[in-house]
Design a protein around this motif. Structure first.
Motif, PDB file in Angstrom:
ATOM      1  N   THR A  19       0.844  -1.183   0.000  1.00  0.00           N
ATOM      2  CA  THR A  19       0.000   0.000   0.000  1.00  0.00           C
ATOM      3  C   THR A  19       0.883   1.238   0.000  1.00  0.00           C
ATOM      4  O   THR A  19       1.990   1.233   0.535  1.00  0.00           O
ATOM      5  CB  THR A  19      -0.922   0.034   1.227  1.00  0.00           C
ATOM      6  N   ALA A  20       0.376   2.300  -0.603  1.00  0.00           N
ATOM      7  CA  ALA A  20       1.113   3.561  -0.642  1.00  0.00           C
ATOM      8  C   ALA A  20       0.109   4.696  -0.736  1.00  0.00           C
ATOM      9  O   ALA A  20      -1.040   4.508  -1.131  1.00  0.00           O
ATOM     10  CB  ALA A  20       2.070   3.581  -1.837  1.00  0.00           C
ATOM     11  N   LYS A  27      -4.134   4.499   4.660  1.00  0.00           N
ATOM     12  CA  LYS A  27      -3.537   3.214   4.284  1.00  0.00           C
ATOM     13  C   LYS A  27      -3.663   2.186   5.404  1.00  0.00           C
ATOM     14  O   LYS A  27      -4.076   1.060   5.186  1.00  0.00           O
ATOM     15  CB  LYS A  27      -2.064   3.406   3.916  1.00  0.00           C
ATOM     16  N   VAL A  82       7.851  -0.033   7.502  1.00  0.00           N
ATOM     17  CA  VAL A  82       7.053  -0.897   6.645  1.00  0.00           C
ATOM     18  C   VAL A  82       6.506  -2.034   7.502  1.00  0.00           C
ATOM     19  O   VAL A  82       7.279  -2.761   8.128  1.00  0.00           O
ATOM     20  CB  VAL A  82       7.889  -1.467   5.480  1.00  0.00           C
ATOM     21  N   THR A  99       3.183   0.650   3.681  1.00  0.00           N
ATOM     22  CA  THR A  99       4.338   1.543   3.634  1.00  0.00           C
ATOM     23  C   THR A  99       3.965   2.957   4.067  1.00  0.00           C
ATOM     24  O   THR A  99       2.805   3.365   3.962  1.00  0.00           O
ATOM     25  CB  THR A  99       4.946   1.594   2.217  1.00  0.00           C
ATOM     26  N   GLY A 101       3.392   7.029   4.306  1.00  0.00           N
ATOM     27  CA  GLY A 101       2.963   8.040   3.356  1.00  0.00           C
ATOM     28  C   GLY A 101       3.732   9.335   3.472  1.00  0.00           C
ATOM     29  O   GLY A 101       3.770  10.125   2.540  1.00  0.00           O
ATOM     30  N   THR A 106       9.586   8.006   2.053  1.00  0.00           N
ATOM     31  CA  THR A 106       9.332   7.448   0.724  1.00  0.00           C
ATOM     32  C   THR A 106      10.268   6.276   0.438  1.00  0.00           C
ATOM     33  O   THR A 106       9.900   5.321  -0.251  1.00  0.00           O
ATOM     34  CB  THR A 106       9.508   8.530  -0.350  1.00  0.00           C
ATOM     35  N   MET A 109       8.764   3.007   0.906  1.00  0.00           N
ATOM     36  CA  MET A 109       7.859   2.533  -0.130  1.00  0.00           C
ATOM     37  C   MET A 109       8.630   1.747  -1.179  1.00  0.00           C
ATOM     38  O   MET A 109       8.145   0.739  -1.702  1.00  0.00           O
ATOM     39  CB  MET A 109       7.136   3.721  -0.778  1.00  0.00           C
ATOM     40  N   THR A 119       0.367  -2.956  -6.317  1.00  0.00           N
ATOM     41  CA  THR A 119       0.450  -1.841  -5.383  1.00  0.00           C
ATOM     42  C   THR A 119      -0.904  -1.151  -5.302  1.00  0.00           C
ATOM     43  O   THR A 119      -1.509  -0.848  -6.341  1.00  0.00           O
ATOM     44  CB  THR A 119       1.515  -0.821  -5.821  1.00  0.00           C
ATOM     45  N   ILE A 121      -2.490   2.206  -4.332  1.00  0.00           N
ATOM     46  CA  ILE A 121      -2.176   3.604  -4.079  1.00  0.00           C
ATOM     47  C   ILE A 121      -3.460   4.310  -3.649  1.00  0.00           C
ATOM     48  O   ILE A 121      -4.427   4.366  -4.413  1.00  0.00           O
ATOM     49  CB  ILE A 121      -1.567   4.284  -5.312  1.00  0.00           C
ATOM     50  N   GLN A 132       2.747  13.463  -3.793  1.00  0.00           N
ATOM     51  CA  GLN A 132       3.149  12.166  -3.268  1.00  0.00           C
ATOM     52  C   GLN A 132       2.476  11.026  -4.025  1.00  0.00           C
ATOM     53  O   GLN A 132       3.061   9.955  -4.202  1.00  0.00           O
ATOM     54  CB  GLN A 132       2.844  12.093  -1.760  1.00  0.00           C
ATOM     55  N   HIS A 136       4.590   8.065  -5.866  1.00  0.00           N
ATOM     56  CA  HIS A 136       4.359   6.634  -5.661  1.00  0.00           C
ATOM     57  C   HIS A 136       4.026   5.934  -6.975  1.00  0.00           C
ATOM     58  O   HIS A 136       4.425   4.788  -7.193  1.00  0.00           O
ATOM     59  CB  HIS A 136       3.232   6.431  -4.649  1.00  0.00           C
TER      60      HIS A 136
END
Length: 444
Positions: A19-20, A27, A82, A99, A101, A106, A109, A119, A121, A132, A136
């Motif tokens: 996840t990001a 998240k 993480v 991960t 935010g 970063t 991530m 992923t 997002i 951001q 990502h």
């Protein structure tokens, strides 16, 4: 807990996903909702979350606490590390990486998405696509994550309006497509309320697509790396010196890609010496062949000088060795990466000295334009680099192998990880210029 049996699990596939998203996009709440609603949370874990939530004056359980396990995370209300979690449904097993935010993290991530096949997002429906989000998406594209889910979260705070979701989905999909992301699936959700996470939403009858869990359970996943270029980075040389096996010399490591077979001719890189595989041991048992992700010990017919850092490859399928590495990188350290920077490059199990000879370009995330020859990369920057190594490295293109086509740059003074790199990946860099560090004494 789920009543999925061991037999059912053994027949299901495994999906690794990350996840990001930006800070406060939800998240950790989404991950907590997935775990809670799929009945993958132990009773004592849920009770602990309920107690922690009550102590903070919250009426219901804060599901984000299922992943935000560090004290600093709970105090600040942001994800820092993480968080890896395992859960399973009758249809599939999952390893997820939640991960951070915050722009400061970063780099995490990159870590979480480096092995992901998908992923997620997240975007706050009130804010839309922000810088951001674009960062990502660019990282997911660079890491060649084959599937991207755009989860437009907090739809309850925009009255579940279809027009808000459609505008965000259109903007993100156009941006991701320009980056080269092969597939984007947009899903409107409310992680807090549970809309379209595990169960379909009663508030968005205009949406006819899958829930997040349904998509995770059904997205095609290919783990068939057995037919890729075979690669075995040597981690350790085993010489037990026992009476039973006085001449035993095995080369141990985890197969990064492909399949190795007894009798096959192999080449040792970077030396270029060749031999044939006389035996393969897996968990102390002799086998005729072994394949990707298995940890093995390979024995050869000839007594060669092989040590940690060498790479075993089929002679007919050997990659080139080079001292000039060109790659796209994501800079993860607070210390800038500059032209002339002396570094260590870690590729597989091998670490050698290197120097940054040129930084041809830096990617501007707003419009995907290239800033030519910036001279340095700051934290979280994405750019192109040219590196000269002190010794030849056998590198694959990242497009061919995410394992042997990647590397990290390390500060030789304190061991700090500086940069994560993908060999050969490019955003169409401009023509290079003569670098000013050419005569600095590290001219390999």
């Amino acid at each position: 807990m789920s009543t999925t049996t061991t037999e059912e699990l053994s027949a299901t596939t495994l999906l690794r996903f990350a996840t990001a998203g930006s800070v406060d996009d939800g998240k950790s709440t989404l991950v907590g909702r997935l775990l809670h609603d799929s009945k993958s949370v132990l009773t004592d874990q849920l009770e602990a979350v309920e107690r922690a939530s009550a102590s903070r004056g919250q009426e219901g359980p804060d599901l984000a606490l299922l992943t935000d396990g560090l004290r600093a995370e709970r105090e600040q209300g942001i994800t820092i590390d993480v968080a890896y979690r395992y859960f399973a449904t009758p249809r599939r097993r999952f390893i997820l990486a939640d991960t951070p935010g915050h722009v400061q993290y970063t780099r995490n991530m990159v870590t979480g998405a480096s092995t992901a096949e998908l992923t997620v997002i997240l975007v706050d429906a009130r804010n839309g696509v922000v810088e951001q989000t674009r960062r990502h998406a660019a990282i997911a594209a660079l890491l060649r994550v084959p599937h991207v889910v755009l989860a437009v979260n907090k739809m309850d705070l925009v009255e579940y309006r279809e027009s808000v979701f459609a505008a965000i989905a259109e903007e993100f999909t156009a941006y991701a497509t320009e980056l080269g992301v092969p597939e984007v699936t947009a899903i409107p959700i409310s992680a807090l309320a549970g809309d379209n996470v595990v169960e379909p939403s009663a508030h968005m009858d205009w949406y006819g697509g899958p829930t997040v869990l349904e998509h995770l359970e059904t997205v095609p996943v290919s783990h068939d790396l057995a037919h890729c270029h075979a690669r075995l980075p040597v981690q350790y040389v085993i010489r037990p010196q026992t009476a039973e096996h006085p001449d035993y010399r095995g080369y141990a490591g985890q197969i990064a890609a492909g399949t190795f077979r007894v009798g096959e001719e192999v080449t040792v890189l970077p030396s270029g010496r060749t031999s044939r595989i006389s035996a393969i041991d897996v968990l102390g048992r002799a086998v005729r062949e072994a394949w990707t992700t298995q940890s093995v010990t390979v024995l050869l017919e000839d007594d060669l000088d092989i040590s940690r850092g060498d790479l075993l490859v089929p002679t007919k399928d050997a990659p080139p060795t080079t001292q000039d590495v060109e790659a796209t990188v994501c800079h993860v350290a607070d210390q800038p990466l500059t032209v002339g920077h002396r570094v260590l490059i870690k590729h597989g199990t091998r670490t050698v000295k290197a120097i940054v000879k040129d930084i041809p370009s830096r990617l501007t995330l707003d419009d995907l334009s290239l800033h030519p020859h910036p001279g340095q990369l700051a934290a979280n920057d994405i750019g192109r680099v040219k590196i000269r190594t002190a010794e030849p490295l056998p590198v694959d293109s990242y497009a061919d192998s995410r394992r042997t086509g990647s590397f990290i740059l390390i500060d030789p003074s304190d061991g700090t990880t500086l940069t994560a790199g993908m060999v050969g990946e490019s955003f169409a860099s401009p023509e290079p210029v003569k670098d000013p560090a050419e005569d600095d004494g590290w001219d390999f």
